[in-house]
Each structure stands twice: as C-alpha cells, then as structure tokens.
Design a protein around this motif. Structure first.
Motif, mmCIF file in Angstrom:
data_model
loop_
_atom_site.group_PDB
_atom_site.id
_atom_site.type_symbol
_atom_site.label_atom_id
_atom_site.label_comp_id
_atom_site.label_asym_id
_atom_site.label_seq_id
_atom_site.Cartn_x
_atom_site.Cartn_y
_atom_site.Cartn_z
ATOM 1 N N PHE A 106 10.252 -19.500 -23.930
ATOM 2 C CA PHE A 106 10.394 -18.362 -24.827
ATOM 3 C C PHE A 106 9.629 -17.160 -24.278
ATOM 4 O O PHE A 106 8.484 -17.269 -23.874
ATOM 5 N N GLY A 107 10.264 -15.999 -24.307
ATOM 6 C CA GLY A 107 9.681 -14.788 -23.768
ATOM 7 C C GLY A 107 8.894 -13.992 -24.795
ATOM 8 O O GLY A 107 8.877 -14.319 -25.989
ATOM 9 N N PRO A 108 8.247 -12.916 -24.351
ATOM 10 C CA PRO A 108 7.376 -12.133 -25.236
ATOM 11 C C PRO A 108 8.111 -11.459 -26.394
ATOM 12 O O PRO A 108 7.544 -11.291 -27.462
ATOM 13 N N LEU A 109 9.368 -11.069 -26.185
ATOM 14 C CA LEU A 109 10.096 -10.432 -27.281
ATOM 15 C C LEU A 109 10.294 -11.415 -28.429
ATOM 16 O O LEU A 109 10.131 -11.051 -29.602
ATOM 17 N N LEU A 110 10.634 -12.657 -28.105
ATOM 18 C CA LEU A 110 10.815 -13.662 -29.156
ATOM 19 C C LEU A 110 9.499 -13.946 -29.869
ATOM 20 O O LEU A 110 9.472 -14.127 -31.084
ATOM 21 N N ALA A 111 8.410 -13.970 -29.105
ATOM 22 C CA ALA A 111 7.098 -14.176 -29.728
ATOM 23 C C ALA A 111 6.768 -13.034 -30.674
ATOM 24 O O ALA A 111 6.274 -13.234 -31.782
ATOM 25 N N GLU A 112 7.070 -11.809 -30.228
ATOM 26 C CA GLU A 112 6.787 -10.642 -31.062
ATOM 27 C C GLU A 112 7.626 -10.655 -32.332
ATOM 28 O O GLU A 112 7.116 -10.446 -33.436
ATOM 29 N N LEU A 113 8.930 -10.928 -32.185
ATOM 30 C CA LEU A 113 9.812 -10.949 -33.354
ATOM 31 C C LEU A 113 9.444 -12.088 -34.298
ATOM 32 O O LEU A 113 9.461 -11.923 -35.522
ATOM 33 N N GLY A 114 9.076 -13.236 -33.714
ATOM 34 C CA GLY A 114 8.674 -14.358 -34.550
ATOM 35 C C GLY A 114 7.404 -14.071 -35.325
ATOM 36 O O GLY A 114 7.276 -14.416 -36.495
#
Length: 262
Positions: A79-87
C-alpha cells in the motif's frame, strides 16, 4: 454478449457493473488482492487481471506513480502513501478525533500539560486535535495541522509500531534519509511509550499508540510540555495518565464499532 477486442472477461467472483470503466475495475481488483495478500508482484498482478506481464506492469507502475502503491523491495509492492493518507482521513472522519476530544481534556487537566492527537497522513505525523493547557505560565502551544519531523515522540510511535498499522511509513536501509535520526525503537516497542526531548526548543513529548477495535495503531496520543516540567521516566505519573487516556480512546473506538454493527 459481444466483447470489445481489448476487453477480457471479468474474473469470476468480481462484480463489475455494466458501464464501469475497465481500468478502474482492474485497479480495484489489484487493491483487493493487495488487501488479502499484503503485497503484490508482477506475476500475481498478471494472473489476477488475466493479462500479460507488460500490461500488468503498466498498471503497477501507474499505481506507484500516483501513490496507490509503493515498492517494498525490487519485486514486491505494498500500500502506498496516498492510500495511507486517505485511510487515515477516513478514520478521523469515522470518529477518532471526536471520541478523543473529551478524553484529551481530562488527561490535560490531570497532568497540566498540552495534549496532542496525531494521525499519519501518508508521509509524516500530523496534528489532528489539541487540548492546550493554560494552567501554567510556561506551556506549549501546538497548531492543528502541524506536520511533525522525524524523530519526534509521535513519529517514533508510528515507526515502532508500523507492522501493526495500515501503512508502512518507512523503508529502512542505507537509502533512508531519516534512519540515523531515529533510535531506541526497540525500547518504544518494549515499553509502549516514546519520550523525546528537543534541547533547542526546550520541549519534551511523551507519546503512546492508540489502537482501533482490531488492535491496529491508528493514532498517537501525546503530552507535550516544557522540558523541566515533563518527567523523562517511562513509569512517571504522566505516562500512567497518558496510557489510561489512550486506553479510554481505544475502548471508545471499540464501542463505536460495536454500536454501529447493532
């Protein structure tokens, strides 16, 4: 039903609505596979999509470029940083900030220091909520939205417990630009608390993890104060109160999930 020459049948079990954009459906397929397996590589991506390796590589490369994926090593993606941010943003909207607010106030009143709730935005810890102490002449002010640098107490919490969270915020190794700035993570994992001081700012922070109903680390709760007023021992009264506050937030998150399921 006739298929477009470039269109392959949907994988069995994946319900793609009529008119859905194929590239979006394929990205969702890969993200679902990633959620199940933890990592994904070129071979598994090609098999999942029933396409050639060159096509699968284009999907993986594009998803990496847009922050949906990041490389764990040469051949595997996670999982990339965008998914971490959105999550993380989704988590905050699901109530962790609101649930934490009254508990933070209680902790602040007990320890007479500023209390900070921090979440991970995909790149670094970000202050999501603050209860500022005003009972002392000398106290610390922290702005909501502030991004915290590497090596802070909150940063150490996320780093130490990254294997128990929904993100992989750091990749260790010689290429890691902040690796040398952070130490003592084994101690943080052992004690469950990170204590860090800034001599230049005269500030000390004590941070502990906050976990959701499944036990995953979703935030960090910290006491921040003037160095001479915040104990540096990991068994101090400040640490005890902070742990109790984090546990109260954990229980509130669990209760919120259970009530939503009823």
């Amino acid at each position: 039903m006739a298929l477009h020459p470039d269109t392959k049948p949907a994988k069995e079990g994946l319900d793609i609505p009529s008119g859905d954009i194929q590239v979006v459906a394929r990205v969702v397929q890969l993200l679902r596979l990633l959620g199940e397996a933890g990592t994904i590589d070129l071979v598994s991506a090609a098999q999942e999509l029933a396409v050639g390796k060159s096509t699968a590589h284009r999907y993986l490369a594009s998803m990496e470029n847009h922050g949906l994926l990041q490389r764990r090593n040469r051949n595997q993606y996670e999982f990339g940083p965008l998914l971490a941010e959105l999550g993380t943003l989704a988590l905050s909207r699901l109530g962790v900030v609101n649930l934490a607010r009254p508990i933070m106030e209680r902790v602040s009143l007990q320890v007479r220091h500023t209390v900070v709730l921090t979440i991970w935005n995909g790149h670094c810890p970000v202050v999501a909520q603050v209860h500022e102490d005003g009972s002392r002449t000398a106290h610390v002010s922290v702005k909501i939205g502030s991004r915290l640098r590497a090596g802070t107490a909150q940063d150490c919490v996320f780093r130490a417990f990254q294997s128990e969270s929904f993100h992989r915020p750091y990749r260790s190794g010689p290429a890691d630009p902040v690796q040398e700035q952070v130490s003592g993570l084994d101690e943080v994992r052992r004690t469950g608390v990170a204590i860090r001081s800034s001599a230049s700012e005269g500030v000390r922070a004590v941070a502990v993890p906050i976990r959701d109903a499944s036990g995953m680390v979703v935030a960090a709760l910290a006491v921040v104060g003037v160095t001479v007023l915040v104990p540096e021992e990991d068994d101090s009264d400040v640490v005890m109160v902070l742990r109790e506050g984090a546990q109260a937030i954990n229980q509130a998150l669990k209760a919120s999930v259970e009530s939503s399921a009823d």
